[in-house]
Write a protein that holds these residues in place. Structure first.
Motif, PDB file in Angstrom:
ATOM      1  N   GLY A  45      -1.785  32.677 -60.265  1.00 42.30           N
ATOM      2  CA  GLY A  45      -4.086  32.500 -59.658  1.00 42.30           C
ATOM      3  C   GLY A  45      -4.428  31.203 -60.218  1.00 42.30           C
ATOM      4  N   GLN A  46      -3.353  30.380 -61.253  1.00 41.58           N
ATOM      5  CA  GLN A  46      -4.164  29.275 -61.709  1.00 41.58           C
ATOM      6  C   GLN A  46      -3.295  28.125 -60.219  1.00 41.58           C
ATOM      7  OE1 GLN A  46      -4.327  27.627 -65.014  1.00 41.58           O
ATOM      8  NE2 GLN A  46      -5.723  29.947 -65.891  1.00 41.58           N
ATOM      9  N   ARG A  47      -2.158  28.717 -60.256  1.00 42.98           N
ATOM     10  CA  ARG A  47      -1.184  27.928 -59.337  1.00 42.98           C
ATOM     11  C   ARG A  47      -1.087  27.921 -57.564  1.00 42.98           C
ATOM     12  NH1 ARG A  47       3.873  28.770 -63.058  1.00 42.98           N
ATOM     13  NH2 ARG A  47       3.405  27.443 -64.891  1.00 42.98           N
ATOM     14  N   GLU A  48      -2.452  28.628 -57.298  1.00 46.34           N
ATOM     15  CA  GLU A  48      -2.589  28.964 -56.083  1.00 46.34           C
ATOM     16  C   GLU A  48      -1.601  29.573 -55.089  1.00 46.34           C
ATOM     17  OE1 GLU A  48      -4.420  24.955 -54.380  1.00 46.34           O
ATOM     18  OE2 GLU A  48      -5.906  25.121 -55.578  1.00 46.34           O
ATOM     19  N   VAL A  49      -0.648  30.606 -55.487  1.00 46.91           N
ATOM     20  CA  VAL A  49       0.325  31.669 -55.440  1.00 46.91           C
ATOM     21  C   VAL A  49      -0.462  32.600 -54.266  1.00 46.91           C
ATOM     22  CG1 VAL A  49       1.969  32.855 -55.789  1.00 46.91           C
ATOM     23  CG2 VAL A  49       1.932  30.641 -57.141  1.00 46.91           C
ATOM     24  N   ALA A  50      -0.463  33.398 -53.017  1.00 49.52           N
ATOM     25  CA  ALA A  50      -0.595  33.689 -52.719  1.00 49.52           C
ATOM     26  C   ALA A  50      -0.288  35.254 -53.330  1.00 49.52           C
ATOM     27  CB  ALA A  50      -0.384  33.745 -51.229  1.00 49.52           C
ATOM     28  N   LEU A  51      -0.977  35.737 -54.255  1.00 54.20           N
ATOM     29  CA  LEU A  51      -0.885  36.778 -54.861  1.00 54.20           C
ATOM     30  C   LEU A  51      -0.816  37.846 -54.747  1.00 54.20           C
ATOM     31  CD1 LEU A  51       1.639  37.788 -57.285  1.00 54.20           C
ATOM     32  CD2 LEU A  51      -0.552  37.576 -58.678  1.00 54.20           C
ATOM     33  N   LEU A  52       0.169  39.258 -54.338  1.00 58.38           N
ATOM     34  CA  LEU A  52       0.157  40.223 -54.259  1.00 58.38           C
ATOM     35  C   LEU A  52       0.516  41.485 -54.613  1.00 58.38           C
ATOM     36  CD1 LEU A  52      -1.818  42.573 -52.103  1.00 58.38           C
ATOM     37  CD2 LEU A  52       0.107  42.432 -50.523  1.00 58.38           C
ATOM     38  N   LEU A  53      -0.199  42.434 -55.989  1.00 57.19           N
ATOM     39  CA  LEU A  53       0.804  43.098 -56.757  1.00 57.19           C
ATOM     40  C   LEU A  53       0.048  43.980 -57.424  1.00 57.19           C
ATOM     41  CD1 LEU A  53       1.298  41.289 -60.390  1.00 57.19           C
ATOM     42  CD2 LEU A  53       0.137  43.320 -60.221  1.00 57.19           C
ATOM     43  N   THR A  54       0.841  45.017 -57.026  1.00 53.00           N
ATOM     44  CA  THR A  54       0.617  46.526 -57.609  1.00 53.00           C
ATOM     45  C   THR A  54       0.725  46.607 -58.648  1.00 53.00           C
ATOM     46  OG1 THR A  54       2.087  47.249 -57.153  1.00 53.00           O
ATOM     47  CG2 THR A  54       1.192  46.738 -54.631  1.00 53.00           C
ATOM     48  N   THR A  55       0.129  47.627 -59.644  1.00 48.53           N
ATOM     49  CA  THR A  55       0.107  48.157 -61.448  1.00 48.53           C
ATOM     50  C   THR A  55      -0.772  48.907 -61.149  1.00 48.53           C
ATOM     51  OG1 THR A  55      -0.116  47.625 -63.062  1.00 48.53           O
ATOM     52  CG2 THR A  55      -1.755  46.725 -61.447  1.00 48.53           C
ATOM     53  N   HIS A  56      -0.177  49.777 -62.166  1.00 49.36           N
ATOM     54  CA  HIS A  56      -1.413  51.229 -62.702  1.00 49.36           C
ATOM     55  C   HIS A  56      -1.716  50.910 -63.818  1.00 49.36           C
ATOM     56  CE1 HIS A  56       2.960  52.148 -64.271  1.00 49.36           C
ATOM     57  NE2 HIS A  56       2.381  52.701 -65.545  1.00 49.36           N
ATOM     58  N   TYR A  57      -1.319  49.706 -64.571  1.00 50.25           N
ATOM     59  CA  TYR A  57      -2.249  48.757 -65.913  1.00 50.25           C
ATOM     60  C   TYR A  57      -4.039  48.714 -65.132  1.00 50.25           C
ATOM     61  CZ  TYR A  57       2.800  48.796 -68.008  1.00 50.25           C
ATOM     62  OH  TYR A  57       3.869  49.290 -68.393  1.00 50.25           O
ATOM     63  N   ASN A  58      -4.247  48.835 -66.017  1.00 50.69           N
ATOM     64  CA  ASN A  58      -5.635  48.078 -66.064  1.00 50.69           C
ATOM     65  C   ASN A  58      -6.416  46.808 -66.274  1.00 50.69           C
ATOM     66  OD1 ASN A  58      -9.053  48.181 -65.336  1.00 50.69           O
ATOM     67  ND2 ASN A  58      -9.360  48.925 -67.752  1.00 50.69           N
ATOM     68  N   ILE A  59      -6.033  46.117 -64.893  1.00 49.08           N
ATOM     69  CA  ILE A  59      -6.038  44.480 -64.648  1.00 49.08           C
ATOM     70  C   ILE A  59      -7.645  44.090 -64.977  1.00 49.08           C
ATOM     71  CG2 ILE A  59      -5.148  42.147 -64.109  1.00 49.08           C
ATOM     72  CD1 ILE A  59      -3.419  44.092 -65.589  1.00 49.08           C
ATOM     73  N   PRO A  60      -8.313  43.621 -65.554  1.00 53.49           N
ATOM     74  CA  PRO A  60      -9.575  43.184 -65.565  1.00 53.49           C
ATOM     75  C   PRO A  60      -9.918  42.019 -64.308  1.00 53.49           C
ATOM     76  CG  PRO A  60      -9.456  42.350 -67.360  1.00 53.49           C
ATOM     77  CD  PRO A  60      -7.565  42.197 -67.207  1.00 53.49           C
ATOM     78  N   SER A  61     -11.165  42.950 -63.380  1.00 48.06           N
ATOM     79  CA  SER A  61     -11.254  41.953 -62.837  1.00 48.06           C
ATOM     80  C   SER A  61     -11.525  40.683 -62.186  1.00 48.06           C
ATOM     81  CB  SER A  61     -12.537  42.437 -61.707  1.00 48.06           C
ATOM     82  OG  SER A  61     -13.606  42.443 -62.662  1.00 48.06           O
ATOM     83  N   SER A  62     -12.080  39.481 -63.751  1.00 46.28           N
ATOM     84  CA  SER A  62     -12.053  38.812 -63.738  1.00 46.28           C
ATOM     85  C   SER A  62     -10.940  38.006 -63.295  1.00 46.28           C
ATOM     86  CB  SER A  62     -12.079  37.524 -65.165  1.00 46.28           C
ATOM     87  OG  SER A  62     -11.126  38.847 -66.094  1.00 46.28           O
ATOM     88  N   HIS A  63      -9.397  38.183 -63.964  1.00 45.63           N
ATOM     89  CA  HIS A  63      -8.457  37.636 -63.273  1.00 45.63           C
ATOM     90  C   HIS A  63      -8.015  37.493 -61.323  1.00 45.63           C
ATOM     91  CE1 HIS A  63      -7.582  35.842 -66.876  1.00 45.63           C
ATOM     92  NE2 HIS A  63      -8.180  37.748 -67.784  1.00 45.63           N
ATOM     93  N   CYS A  64      -8.646  38.660 -60.863  1.00 44.49           N
ATOM     94  CA  CYS A  64      -8.631  39.010 -59.549  1.00 44.49           C
ATOM     95  C   CYS A  64      -9.477  39.610 -59.045  1.00 44.49           C
ATOM     96  CB  CYS A  64      -6.685  39.708 -59.632  1.00 44.49           C
ATOM     97  SG  CYS A  64      -7.183  41.444 -60.069  1.00 44.49           S
ATOM     98  N   ILE A  65      -8.938  39.781 -57.710  1.00 42.72           N
ATOM     99  CA  ILE A  65      -9.819  40.873 -56.372  1.00 42.72           C
ATOM    100  C   ILE A  65      -8.854  42.125 -56.814  1.00 42.72           C
ATOM    101  CG2 ILE A  65     -10.221  41.415 -54.478  1.00 42.72           C
ATOM    102  CD1 ILE A  65     -10.143  38.635 -54.138  1.00 42.72           C
ATOM    103  N   ARG A  66      -9.487  43.766 -56.913  1.00 45.82           N
ATOM    104  CA  ARG A  66      -9.046  44.754 -57.328  1.00 45.82           C
ATOM    105  C   ARG A  66      -9.284  45.521 -55.786  1.00 45.82           C
ATOM    106  NH1 ARG A  66      -9.058  47.423 -63.051  1.00 45.82           N
ATOM    107  NH2 ARG A  66     -10.119  48.690 -62.177  1.00 45.82           N
TER     108      ARG A  66
END
Length: 450
Positions: free
Chosen positions: A378-399
């Protein structure tokens, strides 16, 4: 990167390519060796050609006529290289050259009659070459050393036909072969300056076959021509995966189209296994690859950002040949994204679509690895689309999450996923699969107890 390098990427790309109504096997090989487009102007030019071919693609009779002609297109690159190198080729190879020119003229004539001159191949530079190979002007797709090439040869052949003595006839035939060899050598010398124009015609015919097939496919499958995003954000309305859609509809179901936007910060799709996350990710990867090769996009509307590099990591990445487990192989693949993004010059455009990273390790470390990955990319401005069943905080991403099973049917539409645990959908999915009620029922009781 060439199309053949990614054709078996597990996103449904091969299904789309196999659905292209190409006339010639050479055209398919030409397409497979095509480099992915990364520059905005090159992608715009590819879709401009697509628009030029749409009118022709909508004329069924014209498409059928062109298909019947282009099915004869062959790769004669080896023959052309031999002529260019100063070698003397045989009659079959000279026939191939003549046939290529005649094929180009036939295609041009059909397109001109249909008022489609803008997409017709150019054969004007090859009129002299055709006269060399067709001295009698018959325009018949055959070749031999014609009497017209040499009065001496014509007279000698007449003598052979009249000669009754076997020994004398053999001598005359030897002289005929020597004369023919000299004529072939001269023909090849005369054709040598035309080799670049012949190569160009062969490529133009292959591109016509490919571009027409893309346009026909777009109309048949109701694909769209995308707009090119200059903001770095990619947006789809009504996106679908053609292969999954066919499978679902064949089973009597209905594929729900997907709206998706990413590129302005990491997007993480959360949810249980079999919750539809991977289908969304694979469809986004498919659309990005199709965009890189100037093909129709399976969506109602699409606004796609060009990417210099595209990473798609999905499925069981176990590498037995390298002695790597699924987790190790997956980590190596994802590390390639991290390192590429670190080494990329400022302003580089990288897209990464990663399916359930660290899925096979323990949840505590797995969550930490995914959260760290999202933060770094995210800090490197990569267009990232990721799937997971882990609980990733929304402060790092769009959930986001897939709506999932509704009334026994899969709904692939996306909706916001609020902060907190990932959706508890595993039992719902299990019940939709008609798993033993004894098993699912006991699991429910254990959850209630906890």
């Amino acid at each position: 990167m060439k199309l053949r390098d990614i054709i078996d990427s597990p996103c449904g790309l091969r299904y789309v390519i196999d659905s292209l109504p190409l006339a010639s096997g050479y055209s398919l090989r030409y397409l497979m060796d095509t480099e992915a487009l990364t520059a905005q102007e090159d992608i715009a030019a590819a879709y401009s050609r697509m628009r030029e071919h749409l009118s022709a693609a909508g004329d069924g009779n014209l498409v059928s006529m062109l298909h019947s002609i282009l099915c004869s297109l062959k790769d004669i690159s080896h023959t052309l290289s031999r002529i260019e190198a100063g070698n003397t080729v045989d009659d079959i190879e000279l026939f191939e050259v003549k046939a290529l020119i005649l094929l180009g003229r036939r295609v041009s004539a059909v397109l001109e009659k249909a008022s489609q001159t803008s997409i017709a191949p150019h054969t004007g530079d090859l009129e002299d070459a055709l006269k060399v190979l067709d001295p009698d002007g018959t325009e018949i797709a055959s070749f031999y050393i014609y009497d017209s090439y040499s009065p001496e040869l014509a007279a000698l052949r007449a003598d052979i036909r009249r000669e009754a003595d076997a020994d004398r006839r053999t001598d005359l035939m030897d002289r005929e072969q020597a004369l023919e060899a000299g004529i072939r050598e001269e023909l090849c010398r005369t054709l040598r300056p035309s080799v670049p124009a012949l190569r160009k015609l062969q490529e133009e015919l292959a591109r016509l076959d490919i571009d027409l097939a893309k346009a026909v496919q777009m109309l048949r499958m109701r694909l769209c021509i995308p707009e090119i995003s200059t903001s770095g954000v990619t947006t789809y309305k009504g996106m679908y995966n053609p292969y999954v859609k066919e499978v679902v509809e064949r089973a009597g179901g209905e594929f729900t189209p997907i709206d998706l936007s990413f590129g302005d910060g990491p997007v993480v799709i959360i949810g249980a296994n079999m919750g539809g996350k991977t289908v969304v990710l694979k469809t986004a990867a498919l659309c990005q690859w199709l965009f890189c090769f100037g093909m129709g996009i399976p969506a109602e509307e699409a606004l796609i950002a060009p990417r210099e590099r595209v990473f798609f990591i999905s499925g069981d990445a176990q590498d037995m040949g390298a002695g790597l487990s699924s987790f190790a192989a997956e980590m190596k693949a994802i590390d390639g994204v991290v390192r590429a993004s670190a080494e990329a010059p400022a302003g580089s455009c990288i897209a990464a679509m990663i399916d359930e990273p660290a899925r096979s390790t323990n949840p505590i470390e797995g969550t930490a690895l995914v959260e760290a990955l999202v933060d770094i990319l995210g800090q490197r401005e990569v267009a990232l689309l990721l799937t997971t069943h882990y609980n990733i905080p929304s402060s790092h991403c769009i959930r986001l999450r897939v709506r999932g099973m509704e009334d026994g049917k899969m709904n692939y539409r996306l909706c916001p996923a609020p902060e907190g645990d990932v959706p508890h959908e595993a039992l719902k999915v299990a019940e939709s699969l008609n798993i033993s009620p004894e098993w699912t029922g006991k699991a429910k009781k254990l959850l209630e107890y906890e």
